[in-house]
Design a protein around this motif. Structure first.
Motif, mmCIF file in Angstrom:
data_model
loop_
_atom_site.group_PDB
_atom_site.id
_atom_site.type_symbol
_atom_site.label_atom_id
_atom_site.label_comp_id
_atom_site.label_asym_id
_atom_site.label_seq_id
_atom_site.Cartn_x
_atom_site.Cartn_y
_atom_site.Cartn_z
ATOM 1 N N ALA A 20 9.042 52.753 -73.041
ATOM 2 C CA ALA A 20 8.629 52.565 -74.435
ATOM 3 C C ALA A 20 7.872 53.783 -74.947
ATOM 4 O O ALA A 20 8.090 54.233 -76.082
ATOM 5 N N TYR A 21 6.994 54.343 -74.136
ATOM 6 C CA TYR A 21 6.261 55.539 -74.550
ATOM 7 C C TYR A 21 7.227 56.701 -74.808
ATOM 8 O O TYR A 21 7.113 57.400 -75.812
ATOM 9 N N CYS A 22 8.189 56.877 -73.912
ATOM 10 C CA CYS A 22 9.165 57.956 -74.096
ATOM 11 C C CYS A 22 9.995 57.729 -75.362
ATOM 12 O O CYS A 22 10.328 58.682 -76.065
ATOM 13 N N LEU A 23 10.309 56.475 -75.645
ATOM 14 C CA LEU A 23 11.064 56.163 -76.851
ATOM 15 C C LEU A 23 10.238 56.449 -78.106
ATOM 16 O O LEU A 23 10.754 56.997 -79.085
ATOM 17 N N VAL A 24 8.947 56.121 -78.061
ATOM 18 C CA VAL A 24 8.062 56.384 -79.198
ATOM 19 C C VAL A 24 7.938 57.887 -79.440
ATOM 20 O O VAL A 24 7.920 58.333 -80.586
ATOM 21 N N ARG A 25 7.867 58.646 -78.378
ATOM 22 C CA ARG A 25 7.770 60.109 -78.518
ATOM 23 C C ARG A 25 9.045 60.673 -79.125
ATOM 24 O O ARG A 25 9.026 61.740 -79.723
ATOM 25 N N MET A 26 10.182 59.993 -78.922
ATOM 26 C CA MET A 26 11.483 60.400 -79.457
ATOM 27 C C MET A 26 11.833 61.842 -79.133
ATOM 28 O O MET A 26 12.481 62.524 -79.899
ATOM 29 N N ALA A 32 13.457 57.832 -71.571
ATOM 30 C CA ALA A 32 13.385 56.436 -72.024
ATOM 31 C C ALA A 32 14.471 55.610 -71.337
ATOM 32 O O ALA A 32 14.214 54.490 -70.881
ATOM 33 N N TRP A 150 -1.619 61.368 -80.402
ATOM 34 C CA TRP A 150 -1.586 60.812 -79.053
ATOM 35 C C TRP A 150 -0.222 60.953 -78.405
ATOM 36 O O TRP A 150 -0.119 61.120 -77.205
ATOM 37 N N GLY A 151 0.841 60.914 -79.158
ATOM 38 C CA GLY A 151 2.179 61.023 -78.588
ATOM 39 C C GLY A 151 2.551 62.417 -78.155
ATOM 40 O O GLY A 151 3.498 62.601 -77.411
ATOM 41 N N CYS A 160 3.424 59.868 -67.571
ATOM 42 C CA CYS A 160 4.656 59.064 -67.601
ATOM 43 C C CYS A 160 5.635 59.534 -66.538
ATOM 44 O O CYS A 160 6.247 58.720 -65.842
#
Length: 175
Positions: A20-26, A32, A150-151, A160
């Motif tokens: 999810a964090y990797c997806l948010v960072r895009m 992700a 933060w991202g 991560c």
């Protein structure tokens, strides 16, 4: 993966949060995909045993990710780690597809060579990434107020990668 249910659920949570964090960072769809794929594979077998075709689907998806990482490696060696991760996922998927539940390692002595090599690689990766997380003194005038969102914080991305490396080692150990 086969192993205790409590550790399986911890792996599921760790990998899902990382994905999810990797997806948010895009910035890294590959990471992700790895996070969510590892979360799906880590669901304890006592709770859900996917049909054999699901393991082949995993192998196909991660095989495509491995080809993509190999293609991207032309631009930089950092993609070779993604190739190793995707290849490990293909390997684990194939092993799970061809072996019945809880029969891993029966009839053989020791750890298969490829599993051992992957364990060595990911254990080394975890150690190296962990050392890179050790804090370094702030440079004077660098604005230590955390001006980056933060991202975009590099230590979160490293954390991560470290958590996914640890999860990969745990999954390979239960193989």
């Amino acid at each position: 993966m086969h192993g205790p249910a409590s550790s399986g659920w911890l792996l599921v949570a760790l990998c899902a949060v990382t994905g999810a964090y990797c997806l948010v960072r895009m910035r890294s769809g590959g990471e992700a995909l790895m996070g969510f794929g590892m979360a799906a594979m880590a669901v304890p077998a006592a709770v859900f045993s996917p049909p054999p075709w699901a393991w082949l689907a995993y192998a196909s998806v991660f095989g495509a990710a491995a080809v993509h990482a190999l293609w991207a490696a032309r631009a930089g060696a950092r993609h070779l780690h993604h190739l190793a991760g995707a290849s490990a996922m293909v390997y684990m998927s194939v092993v799970m597809a061809v072996s019945p539940a809880h029969a891993h390692g029966q009839g053989a002595s020791g750890v298969p060579l490829l599993t051992g090599a992957l364990l060595l690689y990911f254990a080394g990766y975890v150690l190296l990434t962990g050392v890179r997380l050790v804090p370094v003194p702030a440079v004077a005038g660098s604005g230590g107020g955390g001006s980056a969102p933060w991202g975009d914080r590099p230590e979160l991305a490293r954390a991560c990668r470290l958590s996914m490396g640890i999860a990969m080692v745990a999954m390979l150990l239960t193989l």
